[in-house]
Write an enzyme that holds these catalytic residues in place. Structure first.
Site, PDB file in Angstrom:
ATOM      1  N   GLU A   1      34.588  49.104 -33.950  1.00 26.97           N
ATOM      2  CA  GLU A   1      34.744  49.682 -35.425  1.00 26.97           C
ATOM      3  C   GLU A   1      33.306  49.463 -36.366  1.00 26.97           C
ATOM      4  O   GLU A   1      33.022  48.644 -36.221  1.00 26.97           O
ATOM      5  CB  GLU A   1      36.009  48.934 -36.145  1.00 26.97           C
ATOM      6  CG  GLU A   1      37.245  49.029 -35.360  1.00 26.97           C
ATOM      7  CD  GLU A   1      38.478  48.232 -35.989  1.00 26.97           C
ATOM      8  OE1 GLU A   1      38.371  47.731 -37.100  1.00 26.97           O
ATOM      9  OE2 GLU A   1      39.570  48.268 -35.368  1.00 26.97           O
TER      10      GLU A   1
ATOM     11  N   HIS B   1      41.518  51.302 -39.722  1.00 23.79           N
ATOM     12  CA  HIS B   1      41.692  49.723 -39.995  1.00 23.79           C
ATOM     13  C   HIS B   1      42.519  49.717 -41.385  1.00 23.79           C
ATOM     14  O   HIS B   1      41.992  48.883 -42.091  1.00 23.79           O
ATOM     15  CB  HIS B   1      40.710  49.001 -39.628  1.00 23.79           C
ATOM     16  CG  HIS B   1      41.137  47.386 -39.413  1.00 23.79           C
ATOM     17  ND1 HIS B   1      40.353  46.888 -38.423  1.00 23.79           N
ATOM     18  CD2 HIS B   1      42.200  46.733 -39.898  1.00 23.79           C
ATOM     19  CE1 HIS B   1      41.037  45.799 -38.377  1.00 23.79           C
ATOM     20  NE2 HIS B   1      42.155  45.769 -39.250  1.00 23.79           N
TER      21      HIS B   1
HETATM   22  P1  NAD Z   1      52.080  36.265 -35.468  1.00 26.49           P
HETATM   23  O1  NAD Z   1      51.347  35.137 -34.968  1.00 26.49           O
HETATM   24  O2  NAD Z   1      52.996  36.106 -36.449  1.00 26.49           O
HETATM   25  O3  NAD Z   1      52.635  37.100 -34.237  1.00 26.49           O
HETATM   26  C1  NAD Z   1      52.046  37.334 -32.929  1.00 26.49           C
HETATM   27  C2  NAD Z   1      53.403  37.458 -31.891  1.00 26.49           C
HETATM   28  O4  NAD Z   1      52.745  37.547 -30.770  1.00 26.49           O
HETATM   29  C3  NAD Z   1      53.820  35.722 -31.672  1.00 26.49           C
HETATM   30  O5  NAD Z   1      55.398  36.002 -31.974  1.00 26.49           O
HETATM   31  C4  NAD Z   1      53.456  35.520 -30.091  1.00 26.49           C
HETATM   32  O6  NAD Z   1      54.387  34.772 -29.709  1.00 26.49           O
HETATM   33  C5  NAD Z   1      53.219  36.838 -29.768  1.00 26.49           C
HETATM   34  N1  NAD Z   1      52.456  36.911 -28.676  1.00 26.49           N
HETATM   35  C6  NAD Z   1      51.293  36.308 -28.448  1.00 26.49           C
HETATM   36  N2  NAD Z   1      50.797  36.353 -27.094  1.00 26.49           N
HETATM   37  C7  NAD Z   1      51.480  37.253 -26.518  1.00 26.49           C
HETATM   38  C8  NAD Z   1      51.515  37.487 -25.238  1.00 26.49           C
HETATM   39  N3  NAD Z   1      50.776  37.396 -24.284  1.00 26.49           N
HETATM   40  N4  NAD Z   1      52.963  38.139 -24.774  1.00 26.49           N
HETATM   41  C9  NAD Z   1      53.700  38.428 -25.740  1.00 26.49           C
HETATM   42  N5  NAD Z   1      53.828  37.967 -26.729  1.00 26.49           N
HETATM   43  C10 NAD Z   1      52.732  37.318 -27.370  1.00 26.49           C
HETATM   44  O7  NAD Z   1      50.917  37.258 -35.866  1.00 26.49           O
HETATM   45  P2  NAD Z   1      51.104  38.440 -37.000  1.00 26.49           P
HETATM   46  O8  NAD Z   1      50.756  37.827 -38.327  1.00 26.49           O
HETATM   47  O9  NAD Z   1      52.263  39.245 -36.607  1.00 26.49           O
HETATM   48  O10 NAD Z   1      49.672  39.317 -36.604  1.00 26.49           O
HETATM   49  C11 NAD Z   1      49.505  40.027 -35.439  1.00 26.49           C
HETATM   50  C12 NAD Z   1      48.282  40.755 -35.322  1.00 26.49           C
HETATM   51  O11 NAD Z   1      48.132  41.823 -36.165  1.00 26.49           O
HETATM   52  C13 NAD Z   1      47.058  39.727 -35.814  1.00 26.49           C
HETATM   53  O12 NAD Z   1      46.553  38.616 -35.043  1.00 26.49           O
HETATM   54  C14 NAD Z   1      46.313  40.753 -35.997  1.00 26.49           C
HETATM   55  O13 NAD Z   1      45.291  40.930 -34.891  1.00 26.49           O
HETATM   56  C15 NAD Z   1      46.854  41.994 -36.356  1.00 26.49           C
HETATM   57  N6  NAD Z   1      46.520  42.534 -37.883  1.00 26.49           N
HETATM   58  C16 NAD Z   1      46.135  43.591 -37.944  1.00 26.49           C
HETATM   59  C17 NAD Z   1      45.853  44.230 -39.316  1.00 26.49           C
HETATM   60  C18 NAD Z   1      45.444  45.613 -39.734  1.00 26.49           C
HETATM   61  O14 NAD Z   1      45.015  45.547 -40.512  1.00 26.49           O
HETATM   62  N7  NAD Z   1      45.598  46.649 -38.813  1.00 26.49           N
HETATM   63  C19 NAD Z   1      46.277  43.182 -40.489  1.00 26.49           C
HETATM   64  C20 NAD Z   1      47.026  42.125 -40.186  1.00 26.49           C
HETATM   65  C21 NAD Z   1      47.187  41.701 -38.715  1.00 26.49           C
END
Ligand code: NAD
Length: 288
Positions: free
Chosen positions: A241, A259
């Site tokens: 990015e 993003h």
């Molecule tokens: P979170 O930690 O609440 O949820 C992530 C989930 O993924 C958890 O429930 C975890 O158990 C699961 N997980 C992890 N590894 C796994 C695997 N190998 N198999 C199956 N499940 C698995 O996180 P969140 O707050 O929901 O955020 C998720 C992601 O979203 C962040 O890490 C970030 O990368 C991304 N994000 C992107 C933006 C954007 O601007 N596009 C903004 C915020 C967050």
């Protein structure tokens, strides 16, 4: 209003310059694009806290920070509504061909018959990672009348009570009309969606990625889209990015955004308040 300290704003510093600038700082606040490497951390001689303004700490060498007793904090709850609403927005754009219709009409063409869409109601959504954001997407999709499948290692009982059916990843990929990714980027999730996984999806299915670009093998995705093995992709995040993958961006069946997941006024305000509170707590601890 309480003043927590002097604030120096220097966006988009490369590693070399960040190492030079960080010497006097006690707190480093970054967003997703600044990489906080071991070198940066070691150059921060006075550093007590690294604050990630948002969610996803894959750009920070957490181990190097912990070794030096530096706290790594972030704002986990702040962006869940913003990202979840973007996911629904992207799916609606795909289903109702809104970007294409917008462009045609702006160019003076009223071609209604080209834009017959589909409805989300009754379709199956597969949520990979049913955490904060994935869980919120699932609830919103249920409100739209979608059938929701979930794949995660946690929250099964809680989300099944809400109406999400937990399945294994191959089943989710085979049965979903939309697959949305919400796992964090870790060594286990990097390229979790590659050629094999894409080949399990329906030819009419759409992949939505608002998590991290590197969770998907972008080359495999491009190939699957070109060969019509899946119907489309809505992408907010990319392997690199800003992305230079013009081949992917130029495909008509790809709806890209730069993003924008957490880019709402509300989300940015939440992030600032949560981090200011954590920095205030750090200051209080210092006094104690
Ligand atoms: P979170 O930690 O609440 O949820 C992530 C989930 O993924 C958890 O429930 C975890 O158990 C699961 N997980 C992890 N590894 C796994 C695997 N190998 N198999 C199956 N499940 C698995 O996180 P969140 O707050 O929901 O955020 C998720 C992601 O979203 C962040 O890490 C970030 O990368 C991304 N994000 C992107 C933006 C954007 O601007 N596009 C903004 C915020 C967050």
């Amino acid at each position: 209003m309480e003043k927590l300290g002097e604030v120096v704003v220097k966006p988009r510093l490369p590693e070399e310059e960040l190492c030079r600038e960080i010497g006097d700082c006690e707190v480093l606040i970054v967003r997703s694009s600044t990489r906080v490497t071991r070198r940066v951390i070691e150059a921060g001689k006075k550093l007590k806290m690294i604050a990630r303004a948002g969610v996803g700490i894959d750009n920070i060498d957490v181990k190097a920070a912990e070794e030096r007793g530096i706290k790594v904090v972030y704002a986990p709850e702040a962006s869940k509504t913003a990202v979840a609403e973007l996911v629904l927005g992207l799916m609606l754009c795909w289903a109702r061909k809104i970007p294409q219709a917008y462009r045609e009409l702006k160019e003076g063409r009223w071609e209604k018959e080209k834009f017959v869409g589909t409805e989300l109601k009754g379709k199956t959504l597969g949520v990979v990672g049913v955490g904060r954001i994935g869980g919120e997407v699932a609830l919103k999709a249920l409100a739209f009348g979608m059938r929701v499948l979930g794949y995660d290692l946690v929250r099964r009982e809680e989300m099944e009570r809400e109406g999400v059916k937990y399945v294994d990843l191959p089943t989710l990929l085979r049965e979903s009309d939309f697959v949305t990714l919400h796992v964090p980027l870790t060594p286990q999730t990097e390229r979790m969606i590659g050629e094999r996984e894409l080949s399990l999806m329906k030819p009419t299915a759409v992949l939505v990625n608002t998590s991290r670009g590197r969770i998907v093998d972008e080359r495999a995705l491009l190939k699957a889209l070109r060969e019509g093995r899946i119907a489309g992709a809505c992408l907010d995040v990319f392997e690199e990015e800003p992305t230079k993958n013009l081949e992917l961006l130029s495909l008509p069946q790809v709806i890209p955004t730069p993003h924008l997941g957490a880019s709402t006024i509300e989300s940015q305000r939440n992030i600032s308040l949560i981090l200011a509170e954590k920095i205030r707590e750090l200051k209080e601890e210092g006094k104690g």
